[in-house]
Design an enzyme around this catalytic site. Structure first.
Site, short mmCIF file in Angstrom:
data_model
loop_
_atom_site.label_atom_id
_atom_site.label_comp_id
_atom_site.label_asym_id
_atom_site.label_seq_id
_atom_site.Cartn_x
_atom_site.Cartn_y
_atom_site.Cartn_z
CB SER A 176 2.14 -8.72 4.91
OG SER A 176 1.74 -8.19 6.16
CB ALA A 227 -0.93 0.00 1.21
CB VAL A 283 4.77 6.28 12.91
CG1 VAL A 283 3.74 7.38 13.19
CG2 VAL A 283 5.77 6.75 11.86
CD GLU A 285 8.92 -0.76 7.03
OE1 GLU A 285 8.85 -1.65 7.90
OE2 GLU A 285 7.95 -0.40 6.32
CD GLU A 319 -4.95 -19.02 -3.01
OE1 GLU A 319 -4.84 -20.24 -2.86
OE2 GLU A 319 -5.86 -18.34 -2.50
CB SER A 357 -2.76 -3.24 -0.36
OG SER A 357 -2.92 -4.05 0.78
CE1 TYR A 397 -11.44 -13.30 -0.77
CE2 TYR A 397 -12.23 -11.64 0.77
CZ TYR A 397 -11.18 -12.34 0.20
OH TYR A 397 -9.89 -12.10 0.58
CB SER A 433 0.46 -5.14 10.94
OG SER A 433 1.37 -6.08 10.42
#
Length: 672
Positions: A109, A78, A295, A101, A127, A557, A246, A337
């Protein structure tokens, strides 16, 4: 991009149209599910879910962008995508963009690391499919990892997947390595109605409802749900609203759900395939990145209903610091996360989660909690990170040299795993596993530096609280070797397990929040990308609200990042809604037959009678081993008419038949 590189628009050229566009304004996030599609003078913009070249236009720069700065918290997909859109579509100089970061490497991830000696590790895999409009838009411009210029990541991806169709010949296994029939969804008529009822339900009527509250017990043991839950990592206690989203988002892939023919995969792991080339491009453009920087909170100033970030509070090994934010500067934050607080294990060590039941002090969850304490517009993070037992699962990466496990793998793969082509074609699930264990072997090598005699496999399980069938422990209690032993038992290799263990290295990852994004939720639990009143802050990732998109995908994302950039910069361009496959009559008919165990559904005979031999004949779904010439074959229509006639006769009167139909409609309209 320097300020001198920002395109200048001559005042005499198109100025009237530029002014008219700015006065008109553009809804950045159109909602196709709330609009009635039509053409008219009130529809100057493309339809909300139009995909293709026409919506890939490059927007004009907004006033003063060269003097604005952007701070991006987190360098997952993202955050990286936000920087891409700031540069390409926002025309912001790359030197004005800074990443903050927490880790010492970008990617979030989307990880992938290790070597053949110590073992490789990927905490998860992706996938993917072809209609990720925003994701593929980014990677259609990022230089390829291995091909020379001008080829892109998308070009490279297409070469691999167009030449090597993905499919599975052993999607389900049982009885220690025997292939189980996975040709149909195995849904009864009642269970099919449960699916239809969910598709018809309004999103706002599904707050805090779980999958097991909506569906019957029989549905939860069907082939369909086994495919679904193991492919997407859904649990019975997860959100049925997300399951509905979905189903709409991927309805066009329904007939490839069982054999994985609906999927496409990268050549390498997710880090090398996507993060490396995108980060290399961003660094070449001149972005800044500060690693090892957590952060902790954002300071905000408020005025009436407006809320503006004025400072970023950071912590690093170099000490605490505060970054002051100008009124026209922008802040992008990845909230939450999926992989925070991961516990690791190996051959001899079981992973150990932190003893507390709350998220750790890392940037993702704690930052979101701190924001939510400032205003309810930032959502309720505890709904997602407050039930670790409900959001945990574990994965194990296997680094394998030749052994009986590789011999068994060859039996279950569509190509020789050492050939570089599709191997298992996605996950293979042990349906009689107490852990509901699955494993996969993607194209090899999975890492660019992987030796020729090494294969990398990946395994995971959904049910964390049950003892194994051979190793009488829960999966989190097991060492890597014990997990491998349980896997060998289900493959029928338990007599050769010592030989397999000697040739295999294991790396274990136990993730307490990996399915947190699926936890039951209600309106207001997730914040919008730009929360109400925020003037310079956008939230991104898997825990923010969009109109129709799903979570747990690369596309979601990237979408949230794009929405944030366009909204904060005031870019007059829409972010297309999800691919409209759910409205395509061909896909609807195909999905209906697929859910009906690939047998003719009620009314198909009538459609064949009407459309057979016409221009629209091709929209009709074909059955197993059926060819187009058989579509107009007589018989099916008559059979279905006779079945309906028998139904009426069995009910004795037309009134009773009408009552039966009305009862079905009432069930479809029913609300929980």
């Amino acid at each position: 991009m320097a300020s001198s590189d920002i395109p200048k628009i001559p005042s005499s050229k198109l100025q009237a149209h530029v002014d008219a566009l700015e006065a008109q304004g553009v809804g950045v996030t159109p909602d196709a599910s709330s609009q009635h599609l039509h053409n008219g003078t009130d529809t100057p913009l493309p339809p909300a879910d139009l995909h293709g070249a026409y919506v890939n236009n490059r927007p004009l720069p907004t006033e003063g962008v060269a003097d604005r700065r952007a701070w991006i918290v987190g360098s997952g997909i993202a955050g990286l995508s936000a920087a891409f859109f700031l540069i390409r579509d926002g025309h912001m100089p790359a030197g004005n963009i800074t990443f903050l970061e927490e880790q010492e490497i970008e990617g979030g991830s989307l990880d992938g690391a290790g070597n053949a000696e110590d073992g490789y590790i990927v905490r998860g895999g992706r996938e993917m499919e072809m209609t990720y409009q925003n994701f593929w838009d980014v990677f259609s411009e990022i230089p390829a990892l291995e091909l020379p210029e001008p080829f892109t990541v998308l070009d490279e991806y297409r070469i691999v997947n167009d030449a090597d169709k993905n499919w599975s010949k052993a999607r389900l296994l049982e009885k220690q390595g025997q292939i189980k029939d996975f040709s149909t969804m195995g849904l009864t008529k009642r269970q099919q109605l449960e699916v239809v009822r969910l598709l018809l339900a309004r999103k706002e009527d599904l707050d805090d409802i779980t999958v097991e509250e909506w569906f019957s017990e029989g549905f939860l043991t069907s082939n369909f749900y086994t495919f679904w839950r193991t492919m997407f990592a859904f649990q019975n206690w997860h959100s049925v609203l997300e399951m509905k989203l979905y189903m709409h988002r991927f309805l066009h892939l329904m007939d490839g759900l069982n054999d994985m023919t609906s999927l496409v995969f990268p050549k390498y792991n997710q880090y090398d395939a996507f993060v490396r080339p995108l980060m290399d491009w961003l660094k070449d453009q001149g972005v800044n990145i500060q690693y090892d920087t957590t952060v902790e909170n954002l300071e905000m100033g408020t005025s009436d209903t407006a809320r503006t970030v004025t400072a970023i509070q950071c912590d690093s090994s170099r000490g605490d610091k505060t970054i002051n934010i100008g009124g026209r500067d922008l802040v992008f934050v990845t909230t939450g996360s999926m992989t925070e607080d991961t516990a690791y294990g190996d051959d001899d060590t079981a992973p150990k989660l932190k003893e507390n039941e709350e998220a750790g002090p890392g940037s993702g969850w704690q930052l979101w909690k701190n924001l939510s304490q400032q205003s309810e517009v930032f959502g309720r993070p505890e709904k997602f990170c407050g039930n670790i037992a409900g959001s945990t699962w574990e994965s194990v990466t296997l680094t394998c040299k030749p052994s009986p496990l590789m011999d068994k793998l060859k039996e279950l793969s569509v190509n020789d795993p050492y050939s570089g082509f599709t191997a298992t074609g996605g996950i293979i699930t042990f349906t009689d596993s107490a852990w509901l264990m699955s494993f996969t072997c993607n194209r090899q090598p999975h890492f660019p530096n992987q030796p020729d005699d090494v294969l990398v496999l990946w395994t995971y399980a959904l049910l964390m609280d049950k003892p194994g069938d051979y190793v009488k422990k829960t999966m989190p209690e097991c060492t890597g070797r014990e997990v491998l032993t349980e896997m060998c038992f289900h493959l029928g290799l338990i007599d050769q397990v010592d030989e397999v263990i000697a040739a295999t290295k294991t790396r274990v990852a136990l993730m307490p929040y990996i399915t947190a994004q699926f936890m039951p939720r209600a309106k207001g639990d997730r914040p919008w990308v730009v929360p109400e009143g925020c003037t310079n802050l956008a939230l991104m990732g898997q825990f923010v609200e969009t109109h129709n998109d799903v979570v747990f995908t690369l596309e979601s994302s990237v979408r949230t990042a794009r929405v944030g950039v366009y909204s904060l910069l005031g870019i007059n361009k829409q972010v297309p809604d999800i691919y409209p496959g759910q409205y395509d009559i061909r896909r609807l008919l195909r999905a209906t037959r697929t859910l009906n165990s690939d047998e003719a559904f009620l009314g198909e005979g009538f459609l064949r009678r009407v459309l057979g031999g016409t221009y629209f004949e091709h929209i009709l779904p074909l059955g197993p081993d059926e060819n187009a010439e058989e579509l107009s074959r007589p018989g099916l229509f008559e059979q279905q008419v006779q079945a309906l006639r028998g139904l009426v006769e069995d009910n004795h009167t037309l009134d009773e038949a009408r009552d039966w139909v009305q009862g079905v409609l009432s069930k479809l309209r029913g609300r929980r």
